[in-house]
Design an enzyme around this catalytic site. Sequence first.
Site, PDB file in Angstrom:
ATOM      1  N   GLY A  19       0.833  -1.200   0.000  1.00  0.00           N
ATOM      2  CA  GLY A  19       0.000   0.000   0.000  1.00  0.00           C
ATOM      3  C   GLY A  19       0.860   1.240   0.000  1.00  0.00           C
ATOM      4  O   GLY A  19       0.479   2.268   0.565  1.00  0.00           O
ATOM      5  N   GLY A  20       2.003   1.147  -0.670  1.00  0.00           N
ATOM      6  CA  GLY A  20       2.981   2.232  -0.638  1.00  0.00           C
ATOM      7  C   GLY A  20       2.599   3.471  -1.407  1.00  0.00           C
ATOM      8  O   GLY A  20       3.303   4.483  -1.319  1.00  0.00           O
ATOM      9  N   GLY A  22      -0.568   4.757  -1.092  1.00  0.00           N
ATOM     10  CA  GLY A  22      -1.676   5.359  -0.376  1.00  0.00           C
ATOM     11  C   GLY A  22      -1.233   6.552   0.435  1.00  0.00           C
ATOM     12  O   GLY A  22      -0.065   6.964   0.417  1.00  0.00           O
ATOM     13  N   LYS A 168     -11.413  -4.598   9.676  1.00  0.00           N
ATOM     14  CA  LYS A 168     -10.067  -4.193  10.105  1.00  0.00           C
ATOM     15  C   LYS A 168      -9.686  -4.901  11.407  1.00  0.00           C
ATOM     16  O   LYS A 168      -8.535  -5.318  11.590  1.00  0.00           O
ATOM     17  CB  LYS A 168     -10.030  -2.679  10.303  1.00  0.00           C
ATOM     18  CG  LYS A 168      -8.628  -2.097  10.403  1.00  0.00           C
ATOM     19  CD  LYS A 168      -8.130  -1.684   9.053  1.00  0.00           C
ATOM     20  CE  LYS A 168      -6.839  -0.896   9.165  1.00  0.00           C
ATOM     21  NZ  LYS A 168      -6.345  -0.419   7.874  1.00  0.00           N
TER      22      LYS A 168
END
Length: 582
Positions: A19-20, A22, A168
Amino acid sequence: MEVDDRFLELNTKTCVVLGGRGFLGRSLVLRLLKLGKWNVRIADSANSLELDPSEHDSLLSDALIAGRASYFHVDVRNKDQIVAALSGSSVVFYMDYEDSHSNDIYLSYMFIVQGAKNVINACRDCKVRRLIFNSSADVIFDCSRDILNGEESLTYPWKFEDMLSDLKAQAEALILFANDIDGLLTCALRPSNVFGPEDTRLVPFVVHQAKSGLAKLIIGNGENMSDFTFVENVTHAHICAEEALDFRMVSVAGKAFFITNFKPMKFWQFISLILEGLGYRRPSVKLPCKVVWNVLLFMKWIDEKFGFNKYNHSTWAHYIQLASCTRTFNCSAAHKQLGYSPVVSLEEGITLTIKSFSHLRKELSLASFTEFTDESKADKLLGGGRVADVLLWRDEKKSFTCFLASSLLFYWFFIRGGTFISSAAQLLLSIIVVLYGYGFIPPNIYGFPVQKLSVTAFRQSDSVVRDSIMTLACLWNRGVHNARALARGEDWNYFLKAVAVLYLLKLLLERSLTMMLGMGLVFAFTAFFVYEQYEAEIDEFAKFFFIGIMELKRLLASHLPTPLMSFLCCDRVPHQATVSKR
């Protein structure tokens, strides 16, 4: 210098930021590159890495050219793609995926929960040493009670109101449970209300509501406290967690830690600072949380009933819960076990955030500059005198006194009973008795001076009397002129309007004169004040309503017989001819 570079290369470790690309992922990638001891693999769902204009000639661009950074296309639902990105790395930072925030339950489950399972299995297959998961403080919040100085000992709720928080929490539990299996050490961070430059959720959502006019509303009493965390502090906490996981495994591994800025503040104070910094008005109108919640449920029912799907109800529900509940957390565990302390203060973080969102700043028009110097439309409608000051509540004490006096008069003449003449006579008699008794009061009672009314207080100047008489005369002459125009039949449009108004007045008076006067009293002391506060929104609605009326009138006119249409179109000709002759 060459020796230092070689030594640095030998000690460089490889990490993966899932998720770099984001909001949090970008900040973490830059922080890792600044440290200079990491080869960073950026993994995200896009097929290829496309740098933003601001990222050209930046630290990331230089690192990509030098080979210190690389990009991998990874769909967390595909384990093989994760393995390809993780192979040979020692640390994985698992950040948020933008794709996970969807209204599709199945899609969200696959990205969040199944994605967590795939990441865990890929880490075990690739012999990854450490896995740090970016969770959220929402995983222990059930929306039914406030959280004050919450600690990590709080358990997951039995039931979540928010689907994404539920998923989550499941992902966090899976990652913490996987600790110390096949040599993998894990931990989770729970930041609260993350904000900062390039924020894709909180700040854009609030600004969007400000543009629509809804951000003027305060949900609840406005006193609820919240913890906010600047984005750079969250990424700094991930670095601290990785180092602590490497050296103090027992006290960190398999545990979750709350991350905040160490400085709780009122939720609506934070929102006000953001909005005010971007040129919008602070929220000022308080609404009970139950009222807002019932409106949201009604809108959800309407959308489901008619299939509109116009609003993201889950986002609104989550915002209402955040905006009306107290949520503060104790970060002593993160400070003690991880060595974490904020590197950017809350005030500085707010300033940097406002500066980065300058493109969302409210455009300053001519109306914006004259908003506080020129009189408002409501002020102009009321004449801009004493009446305007009272009805627009310029002086709250004076306006409340006038409202109370008007209410008492309304009660005396219309609710108390008796005829109008008898009520007026009794009121005048009461005033005379009070003034007569007031004249015998000594000028000093037990040391307190009593102000006496002078004779001039009951006198009116000649100019005031003359202006009053002239005003009455003008009103009388205007009424006579209008009556004469109606009697001669010079303007049929005006005649029809007068008939409609009189008939409507007749219907209203037949219902209840007392009720109508009471409603008029309340309307006078509220409507103008509300109009001044929401002038732009009300004008926009009135414009839309007027256009609709004109369109309806056009449609009705198109269906009228031709002779009647010609008569209505030509009814002004005699009147205009008469005027021209004069």
